[in-house]
Design a protein around this motif. Structure first.
Motif, PDB file in Angstrom:
ATOM      1  N   SER A 242       0.470  -2.001  -4.151  1.00 45.49           N
ATOM      2  CA  SER A 242       0.926  -0.619  -4.288  1.00 45.49           C
ATOM      3  C   SER A 242       1.427  -0.307  -5.690  1.00 45.49           C
ATOM      4  N   ASP A 243       1.328  -1.289  -6.585  1.00 43.64           N
ATOM      5  CA  ASP A 243       1.720  -1.043  -7.973  1.00 43.64           C
ATOM      6  C   ASP A 243       0.623  -0.266  -8.703  1.00 43.64           C
TER       7      ASP A 243
ATOM      8  N   THR B 282     -11.180  -8.686  -4.723  1.00 48.65           N
ATOM      9  CA  THR B 282     -10.070  -9.501  -4.244  1.00 48.65           C
ATOM     10  C   THR B 282      -8.775  -8.717  -4.058  1.00 48.65           C
ATOM     11  N   ARG B 283      -8.748  -7.484  -4.491  1.00 47.35           N
ATOM     12  CA  ARG B 283      -7.515  -6.695  -4.326  1.00 47.35           C
ATOM     13  C   ARG B 283      -7.852  -5.211  -4.351  1.00 47.35           C
ATOM     14  N   LEU B 284      -7.157  -4.458  -3.499  1.00 48.13           N
ATOM     15  CA  LEU B 284      -7.226  -2.997  -3.523  1.00 48.13           C
ATOM     16  C   LEU B 284      -5.889  -2.461  -4.019  1.00 48.13           C
ATOM     17  N   TYR B 285      -5.938  -1.495  -4.924  1.00 48.42           N
ATOM     18  CA  TYR B 285      -4.731  -0.803  -5.380  1.00 48.42           C
ATOM     19  C   TYR B 285      -4.606   0.505  -4.607  1.00 48.42           C
ATOM     20  N   VAL B 286      -3.438   0.742  -4.049  1.00 49.96           N
ATOM     21  CA  VAL B 286      -3.229   1.931  -3.224  1.00 49.96           C
ATOM     22  C   VAL B 286      -2.002   2.691  -3.693  1.00 49.96           C
ATOM     23  N   ALA B 287      -1.988   3.973  -3.322  1.00 51.35           N
ATOM     24  CA  ALA B 287      -0.842   4.833  -3.645  1.00 51.35           C
ATOM     25  C   ALA B 287      -0.821   5.983  -2.650  1.00 51.35           C
ATOM     26  N   PRO B 288       0.338   6.616  -2.436  1.00 51.11           N
ATOM     27  CA  PRO B 288       0.366   7.814  -1.593  1.00 51.11           C
ATOM     28  C   PRO B 288      -0.516   8.899  -2.193  1.00 51.11           C
TER      29      PRO B 288
END
Length: 474
Positions: free
Chosen positions: A8-9, A172-178
């Motif tokens: 979430s960063d 290998t990673r998903l970045y997420v945010a509201p």
């Protein structure tokens, strides 16, 4: 770093970006990419392997679709999406998700016709026999009748459409945010991280993300957890199907359904690992165990037959048929491969058949006698199979040793009518889409709910929708 990680960063950097990023270059991902590109989006496909293959290339390449012009060309004029939907629900005993079943049956015909019109894919309809559970001839294939040829044609279409496919790129990673545009604070995917074989890491920004990376059949731990009945069987799917989409879904709080659903197959040549078409059974062949005895209704469906075969001593069975069926099966490339590999055995008599298979002769003779009695109406099959519609088996006989196998899983993330992923409360994620094995399928929670072609059905139908609506979101 393992797949399934959510961050979430804010991404530390963005190395490149695209309107729509697609994870997986199989039938689902390529259909989605073609559709998104046609809608005007800038598209990028990420593929973990050095060369795209996956479950599509390992499949038969057969796709069921109703009410197409390709059906009409061979005289099938009375098929409808509603009839197909009814067949799907009948096979799953009403346990498949009704909204997805309706969505798939309504979408797949237009999707195949669009692929033909926009990208030149040729479709032929297999009208020489009915697969179990289908009430009409609706199975479509490219002329070569293989999944590898289907994938090749889709890859060619993507190349002609100038869609970049980045290989050896495991996400290998998903970045997420509201989502700042959503008063309900739904989650938005902002970027994906890919790791190269040498350990190099790149971060790609995206306006929409499509998960088309199939299911979890290649993850033994997940298979043992969700479908223990097949955990001891062979896995005849792509080893890259390790459940990345499922693990991301768990981390994101997605609505996950029917994780116990899967496609099995009760006719994988052993030890050759070559698929033997179930058309042999539908055309009059039988299966016997090591004692020379039948053990099930072979017309129940090839998916659930995997369980029946694995329940036999050693998890082994023999397909028994004759020259008429052998000649018929030679039209299938997989069967030709089995012949070339020496998997098919021929016998001029029943005594010879017992010898080449090491099956006990008298029980085998009793089995064929019982089948013959069922065919002429003198007795009823104890397993409920109707033998009266096909001619009996006559020498010379043919046989192939087979086992049961897991092909691919059918459960996954619940999606809405636009192929957007839903969270556990039923709210759609802002820009996350899924199709094929990453999404919940239309087979329900059991192996017996798999209707022939369900895998490519949801791959192409839901990929078509994901591409269409991801472009609009982007």
């Amino acid at each position: 770093m393992s797949a399934g990680e959510i961050c979430s960063d804010v991404p530390p950097r963005i190395d490149a970006s695209a309107d729509v990023v697609v994870i997986g270059a199989g039938a689902c991902g390529l259909t989605a990419a073609l559709r998104a590109k046609a809608a005007g989006a800038d598209v990028l496909v990420l593929e973990r392997d050095a060369s795209p293959s996956g479950s599509t290339s390992m499949s038969s390449g057969f796709i069921p679709a109703p009410a197409t012009r390709f059906q009409q060309a061979v005289g099938v004029n009375d098929d409808t999406p509603e009839l197909f939907e009814a067949d799907l629900l009948a096979k799953s005993k009403g346990k498949s998700e009704p909204t997805l079943t309706c969505l798939a049956s309504q979408t797949i015909g237009p999707a195949l016709e669009w692929l033909a019109d926009a990208h030149g894919l040729e479709w032929v309809v297999l009208d020489d026999f009915l697969y179990p559970g289908h009430s009409r001839h609706r199975m479509h294939a490219v002329p070569e009748k293989t999944g590898a040829a289907l994938l090749t044609r889709l890859l060619s279409a993507a190349e002609n459409a100038d869609i970049p496919i980045v290989t050896e790129a495991r996400v290998t990673r998903l970045y997420v945010a509201p989502d700042s545009n959503d008063a309900n604070d739904s989650t938005r995917i902002t970027a994906v991280e890919i790791t190269r074989p040498d350990g190099q890491v790149e971060i790609l920004g995206c306006s929409a993300l499509i998960l088309a990376c199939n299911g979890y059949g290649g993850n033994r731990a997940l298979v043992a957890e969700h479908i223990p009945e097949i955990a001891g069987g062979l896995y005849y799917g792509h080893e890259g199907n390790t459940g990345d989409a499922l693990l991301w879904g768990v981390s994101l709080g997605a609505d996950l359904r029917h994780l116990s659903g899967y496609q099995g197959h009760g006719s994988l040549a052993h030890p050759h690992g070559i698929l033997i078409s179930w058309a042999l059974m539908m055309e009059g062949g039988i299966q016997v165990n090591g004692s020379g005895q039948r053990f099930s209704n072979e017309h129940g469906g090839y998916s659930e037959q995997a369980v029946h075969v694995l329940q036999q001593p050693g998890g082994i069975a023999w397909n028994i048929f004759d020259r008429t069926r052998h000649d018929f099966a030679l039209s299938f490339p997989d069967y030709q491969d089995a012949v070339g590999a020496g998997a098919i055995r021929q016998a001029e008599s029943l005594t010879s058949l017992a010898q080449v298979t090491s099956l006990p002769e008298e029980p085998l003779r009793d089995t064929l006698t019982q089948v013959e009695a069922c065919q002429r109406g003198a007795s009823a099959d104890p397993y409920g199979r109707d033998f009266s519609t096909k001619t009996g088996l006559t020498p010379p006989y043919y046989a192939v040793k087979v086992t049961g196998a897991l092909f691919h899983t059918q459960g996954g993330m619940m999606i809405d009518r636009t192929a957007r992923v839903l969270d556990a409360t039923g709210k759609p994620f802002a820009n996350l889409f899924a199709g094929g094995g990453a999404a919940c399928g239309v087979s329900g929670p059991d192996v017996s709910g798999y209707l022939s072609g369900n895998g490519l059905l949801t791959a192409i139908a839901f990929g078509y929708l994901a591409g269409t609506f991801s472009a609009k979101v982007a």
